[in-house]
Design a protein around this motif. Structure first.
Motif, mmCIF file in Angstrom:
data_model
loop_
_atom_site.group_PDB
_atom_site.id
_atom_site.type_symbol
_atom_site.label_atom_id
_atom_site.label_comp_id
_atom_site.label_asym_id
_atom_site.label_seq_id
_atom_site.Cartn_x
_atom_site.Cartn_y
_atom_site.Cartn_z
ATOM 1 N N GLU A 251 0.874 -1.358 -0.424
ATOM 2 C CA GLU A 251 -0.023 0.344 -0.027
ATOM 3 C C GLU A 251 0.885 1.131 -0.221
ATOM 4 O O GLU A 251 0.551 2.368 -1.110
ATOM 5 C CB GLU A 251 -1.100 0.089 1.034
ATOM 6 N N LEU A 252 1.906 1.347 0.920
ATOM 7 C CA LEU A 252 2.988 2.038 1.017
ATOM 8 C C LEU A 252 3.652 2.800 -0.575
ATOM 9 O O LEU A 252 4.193 3.381 -1.413
ATOM 10 C CB LEU A 252 3.367 2.422 2.223
ATOM 11 N N LYS A 253 3.377 0.929 -1.151
ATOM 12 C CA LYS A 253 4.525 1.235 -2.525
ATOM 13 C C LYS A 253 3.951 1.709 -3.586
ATOM 14 O O LYS A 253 4.335 3.039 -3.948
ATOM 15 C CB LYS A 253 5.035 0.342 -2.521
ATOM 16 N N LYS A 254 3.083 1.475 -3.854
ATOM 17 C CA LYS A 254 1.982 2.101 -4.552
ATOM 18 C C LYS A 254 1.730 3.716 -4.004
ATOM 19 O O LYS A 254 1.482 3.749 -5.366
ATOM 20 C CB LYS A 254 0.642 1.083 -4.877
ATOM 21 N N ARG A 255 1.565 4.559 -3.268
ATOM 22 C CA ARG A 255 1.605 5.492 -3.037
ATOM 23 C C ARG A 255 2.825 6.771 -3.639
ATOM 24 O O ARG A 255 3.095 7.015 -2.768
ATOM 25 C CB ARG A 255 1.136 5.474 -1.643
ATOM 26 N N GLY A 256 4.092 5.516 -3.336
ATOM 27 C CA GLY A 256 5.552 6.380 -3.790
ATOM 28 C C GLY A 256 6.207 6.587 -3.295
ATOM 29 O O GLY A 256 7.569 6.878 -3.418
ATOM 30 N N PHE A 257 5.973 5.618 -2.088
ATOM 31 C CA PHE A 257 6.772 5.954 -0.723
ATOM 32 C C PHE A 257 7.897 4.965 -1.203
ATOM 33 O O PHE A 257 8.016 3.640 -1.262
ATOM 34 C CB PHE A 257 6.363 5.575 0.815
ATOM 35 N N VAL A 258 9.146 5.467 -0.631
ATOM 36 C CA VAL A 258 10.417 4.528 -1.003
ATOM 37 C C VAL A 258 11.021 4.060 0.505
ATOM 38 O O VAL A 258 11.369 2.834 -0.239
ATOM 39 C CB VAL A 258 11.434 5.046 -1.270
ATOM 40 N N ALA A 259 10.473 4.319 1.378
ATOM 41 C CA ALA A 259 11.474 3.525 2.387
ATOM 42 C C ALA A 259 9.839 3.966 3.802
ATOM 43 O O ALA A 259 9.239 5.098 3.710
ATOM 44 C CB ALA A 259 12.810 3.782 2.922
ATOM 45 N N ALA A 260 9.905 3.082 5.071
ATOM 46 C CA ALA A 260 9.274 3.698 6.193
ATOM 47 C C ALA A 260 10.034 3.098 7.436
ATOM 48 O O ALA A 260 11.120 2.272 7.582
ATOM 49 C CB ALA A 260 7.684 3.013 6.127
ATOM 50 N N PHE A 261 9.855 4.041 8.519
ATOM 51 C CA PHE A 261 10.918 3.888 9.472
ATOM 52 C C PHE A 261 9.779 3.245 10.582
ATOM 53 O O PHE A 261 8.459 4.031 11.345
ATOM 54 C CB PHE A 261 11.215 5.289 10.036
ATOM 55 N N SER A 262 9.948 2.541 11.281
ATOM 56 C CA SER A 262 9.576 2.036 12.772
ATOM 57 C C SER A 262 10.028 2.649 14.128
ATOM 58 O O SER A 262 11.381 3.571 13.627
ATOM 59 C CB SER A 262 9.580 0.856 12.506
#
Length: 298
Positions: A251-262
């Motif tokens: 879901e995040l990838k198809k919205r254009g995000f390249v990375a996410a932080f936890s």
């Protein structure tokens, strides 16, 4: 709303998660921050010149990006997470104080990082390093701020400026313009000054519980708002509470995000770019405790 940021993040404490020892943190362990004499600003010239300029993350072709195994094999870069920067009050709970860093404590943290020779890097630099092994300055570190609190602009920003440090600000858009929170103009100024703005949802709703229109409400609309404010593409996301699940990645990838932080969790072995670890810089920690936590956690 003043209590929202603390309440929102209280489900995570500043614990040590997945551990990996890097050459940068091994070097850090040999330095006593109480006597180290090199400030971050003075130490940066040669190191910054030798570092690889960070390309836009979307310009790195998939064919040149390492697979999950290659990314996981690289030493982790220390990443700190701050929330509120203010002095404690009698109303603050014991748990809340992990997320509220007293002003003098925060200033001590940043001075220790500078005196110990750390260099702040951008998420674009981190992404290039993780995917291609691009060169970083010596002793790299990322500073991140969650939840849009006003004191991140009025107190943290000028303190970082003293040492030439830059940071990443994960903005929760429901708070913009409300008392005790940043305005849109402040977020734009941070961006214009070379800091990076990231998405942190509309109102801190747990990603693991999204259904129906939640992706539109919590991700699509807030991200569009931030892009309109900054005039820049928003490439990075931070999970509320640091909580994630595998269903969120596509879901995040198809919205254009390249990375996410936890926060303080082990990275997903198949998709480490969407589970990049941070640790909360606890309000209880002295500069020396923070220094030791950086070394032990990364």
């Amino acid at each position: 709303m003043a209590a929202l940021a603390v309440a929102a993040c209280e489900s995570k404490t500043a614990t040590t998660g997945e551990s990996a020892t890097s050459s940068a943190t091994v070097e850090a362990a040999t330095i006593d921050p109480a006597v180290a004499g090199t400030s971050g600003t003075r130490a940066t010239s040669t190191d910054e010149a030798n570092a690889t300029p960070a390309p836009a993350p979307t310009s790195i072709p998939a064919s040149k990006a390492g697979d999950a195994a290659a990314i996981l094999a690289r030493p982790q870069v220390p990443i700190l997470c701050y929330h509120q920067i203010r002095d404690w009050t009698a109303r603050d709970s014991k748990n809340a104080k992990d997320y509220i860093t007293p002003i003098a404590t925060f200033k001590g943290h940043i001075k220790m990082l500078a005196d110990s020779g750390y260099h702040t890097i951008s998420p674009d630099q981190l992404y290039a390093y993780m995917t291609t092994g691009a060169k970083l300055p010596s002793k790299p570190i990322m500073l991140t701020f969650d939840d849009t609190d006003l004191d991140q602009f009025t107190i943290a920003r000028p303190e970082l400026d003293k040492y030439g440090f830059k940071a990443m600000y994960f903005v929760m858009t429901v708070s913009l313009g409300r008392p005790h929170y940043m305005t849109k103009a402040m977020v734009k100024q941070l961006s214009d000054e070379g800091n990076i703005i990231g998405s942190h949802t509309w109102d801190h709703h747990n990603v693991k519980k999204y259904q129906g229109k939640d992706w539109e409400t919590q991700i699509d609309k807030p991200t569009k708002t931030l892009e309109e404010i900054t005039g820049k593409k928003i490439n990075y996301f931070a999970y509320p509470f640091g909580l994630w699940n595998e269903q969120a990645f596509p879901e995040l990838k198809k919205r254009g995000f390249v990375a996410a932080f936890s926060l303080a969790e082990k990275r997903d072995q198949n998709d480490p770019l969407f589970t990049i670890r941070r640790i909360i810089a606890s309000g209880y920690w002295t500069p020396r405790t923070l220094h030791n936590s950086i070394v032990q956690s990364f």
